[in-house]
Scaffold this motif. Sequence first.
Motif, PDB file in Angstrom:
ATOM      1  N   ARG A 218       0.826  -1.215   0.000  1.00  0.00           N
ATOM      2  CA  ARG A 218       0.000   0.000   0.000  1.00  0.00           C
ATOM      3  C   ARG A 218       0.856   1.259   0.000  1.00  0.00           C
ATOM      4  O   ARG A 218       0.389   2.321  -0.404  1.00  0.00           O
ATOM      5  CB  ARG A 218      -0.931  -0.016   1.213  1.00  0.00           C
TER       6      ARG A 218
ATOM      7  N   ASN B   3      -2.038  -3.182  -4.037  1.00  0.00           N
ATOM      8  CA  ASN B   3      -2.862  -3.782  -2.992  1.00  0.00           C
ATOM      9  C   ASN B   3      -2.184  -5.020  -2.400  1.00  0.00           C
ATOM     10  O   ASN B   3      -1.097  -5.417  -2.816  1.00  0.00           O
ATOM     11  CB  ASN B   3      -4.283  -4.064  -3.508  1.00  0.00           C
ATOM     12  N   HIS B   4      -2.879  -5.619  -1.446  1.00  0.00           N
ATOM     13  CA  HIS B   4      -2.293  -6.768  -0.744  1.00  0.00           C
ATOM     14  C   HIS B   4      -2.074  -7.957  -1.677  1.00  0.00           C
ATOM     15  O   HIS B   4      -1.104  -8.703  -1.515  1.00  0.00           O
ATOM     16  CB  HIS B   4      -3.160  -7.150   0.460  1.00  0.00           C
TER      17      HIS B   4
ATOM     18  N   ASP C 172      -1.305  -7.777  -4.861  1.00  0.00           N
ATOM     19  CA  ASP C 172      -0.090  -7.469  -5.638  1.00  0.00           C
ATOM     20  C   ASP C 172       1.156  -7.853  -4.844  1.00  0.00           C
ATOM     21  O   ASP C 172       2.099  -8.457  -5.372  1.00  0.00           O
ATOM     22  CB  ASP C 172      -0.004  -5.966  -5.951  1.00  0.00           C
TER      23      ASP C 172
ATOM     24  N   GLU D  77     -10.880  -4.538   3.212  1.00  0.00           N
ATOM     25  CA  GLU D  77      -9.688  -4.535   2.376  1.00  0.00           C
ATOM     26  C   GLU D  77      -9.468  -5.882   1.666  1.00  0.00           C
ATOM     27  O   GLU D  77      -9.008  -5.918   0.534  1.00  0.00           O
ATOM     28  CB  GLU D  77      -8.483  -4.217   3.265  1.00  0.00           C
TER      29      GLU D  77
ATOM     30  N   LEU E 192     -10.572  -8.932  -2.628  1.00  0.00           N
ATOM     31  CA  LEU E 192      -9.413  -9.561  -3.280  1.00  0.00           C
ATOM     32  C   LEU E 192      -9.581 -11.075  -3.434  1.00  0.00           C
ATOM     33  O   LEU E 192      -8.695 -11.748  -3.971  1.00  0.00           O
ATOM     34  CB  LEU E 192      -8.134  -9.270  -2.479  1.00  0.00           C
TER      35      LEU E 192
END
Length: 689
Positions: free
Chosen positions: A295, A300-301, A303, A341, A345
């Motif tokens: 971040r 993002n997480h 990635d 968050e 995903l």
Amino acid sequence: MRVLAMAAALAALGFGLGGAGAARADDGYDLWLRPRAPAGTPAQVARRGDTATLRLAEAELRRALPAGATLPVVVATAADPAVVAARLPLTGLGDEGYLVRAATIGGRRVMLVAGHTDRGALYGAFALIRHVATGGVADAALLRSAPRLALRMLDHWDNLDGTVERGYAGQSLWDWWTLPDFRDPRYTDYARANASIGINGTVLNNVNAKADSLTAPYLAKAAALADVFRPWGIRVYLSARFSAPIELGGLKTADPRDPAVAGWWRAKADEIYRSIPDFGGFLVKANSEGQPGPRDYGANHADGANMLAAALRPHGGRVIWRAFVYAETDPEDRAKQAYSEFRPLDGRFAANVLVQVKNGAIDFQPREPFHPLFGAMPRTPMVAEFQITKEYLGFATHLAYLGPLFAETLRAQTGRGRQDVADTLTGMAGVANIGRDRDWSGSTFNQANWYAFGRLAWDPDLPADRIAREWAAQTFGTDAQVIATTSAMMAGSREAVVDYTGALGLAHLMATGHHYGPGPWVRDLARPEWNPVYYHRADAAGIGFDRTAAGSDAVAQYAAPVARALARPDTTPERELLWFHHVAWDRRMADGRTLWEDLVAHYDRGVGYVATMRTQWDTLRTKIDADRWTKTATYLAVQQREAQWWRDASLAYWMSVNHRPLPAGVVPPAHDLHWYRAQSFPHAPGNPK
Ligand code: BDP
């Protein structure tokens, strides 16, 4: 001759017959694996096949099984021709399951201990030992089991300087300074204890990681530990600091989309696997409590996790990515942030990424409703993370058996079909409570939490009280009174902590930093969600955090049937009431009392439970060795004093807010609120600097 040979074999395995374990048999070092080596003729044990792991299984059986069993014991793998010929029901055991039963092997009637792999056979050996140590007859054993969860791991929050974050059992077990040269026999004993309860992975270093653990010297140290643990079926993992490419590699960025960054991690993974061929992978705490992460670069997480996963994939390694994230820049209810968050995903993580989710949505509190992410990411393998160390449940001194806490989460209904939380999991991780203390965990009863964690990771359906009795029998012996009394003490001990620290769904009421003792009044910390007042929201009229649609709407993160129940105070379990609702102090509770009266009663019940445990423990004075009895008795006295302190400080504070008298007959706090607020504990253990 035979005894000598055995002694040599055991010494080679690091058991040291005349060593510390035997000489100081009552200091708790031997955990639930107390030496039971019988006088006289040892049980007959043979092994078919020759691997390091099978040799360990054989040695364990020899060491623990009593003489007098009539059937010889044979350890083998399923592929052994004699086992194949016996045509036993070995299907469905997977890689790690075992079958222990009487069988005819090579023309002889034996007690066979078998698995598809040598690891399965080792687990079978420990199962047979447990069977006997808990009162079972060796010859009558019929044991068959395979682990429900593939990944059963301990997370050590151990720092490279030897301190342990939130550790209350002394310094780190890992002596990084003398590794890799010196392989302390204790590392073997650690692995052996873990293997006996089915743990198959260990993360060596703190999630608040230093990049140094990825340097060549530290990798060599980790490799030495991996060598020790390997025959016990335990893989080593490391917490990886996301910004390591900058700190170690001299890169300008750790952006996961930068090819140079990905290349650095690939090379690092290759380097690790050269010395640890079965390295488990990385555990990552990213963008949480100041840790670096994707971040920081607008990624993002997924990635971040996928970039690391690509580096590990050629070697069969995995990324365990923690969902414990919350940001001070995010005004959203902290309990909602991980779900917000991560849920979007789902399906975007690489196949070798697992997402590790704390049991509840805040932070290892004495009671939390199950985390709404469980079951909400069906395309992502998930690991449930629990704290075995008791950061929020009284440190090492309080007796709080966590089996019921673990089981409560694992068996919570997710509201998705008939799925409970355990059904949604691939693994379980426990923040270890292990250190250099002779008794490993800071107290005898803390050992039960390590034990229960392993047993539940293997089989989340095991009843917590059965595990307690099983542990007690192996730890104190099979005297019926001892087992009955200790397991009775343990049964309600976690609930007692909930009661004396804040029941009915209250949470995060502890003092700042070290988290030792009460601090419900704290309101001045930099981040709003670090303050207890953020969580309890008490005022003159009522108390509790409104997480319904009228409030933060965190309840909407649960599956519909659960969300519907939690939307209203009267359909929310009372034990979680104030977690989800802000209600009046005068609200009528199920038992007819007002909320205030009920809350007060919980505090008294919690303190009362500790007093009862002391009385119960007193009855065992002559039945338990002096060392363990005295330490436990002393700790129970500490616990009673501290439970009283929690109760008194909390009541003094609530009364300052609600201006209500105590119900008739209730003993007032010993001091005024000012006194409780003035307490300070500058050197309390486990607190990161
Ligand atoms: C909190 C601990 C903190 C840990 C954090 C975590 O107080 O020391 O770093 O959890 O899980 O409960 O990352």
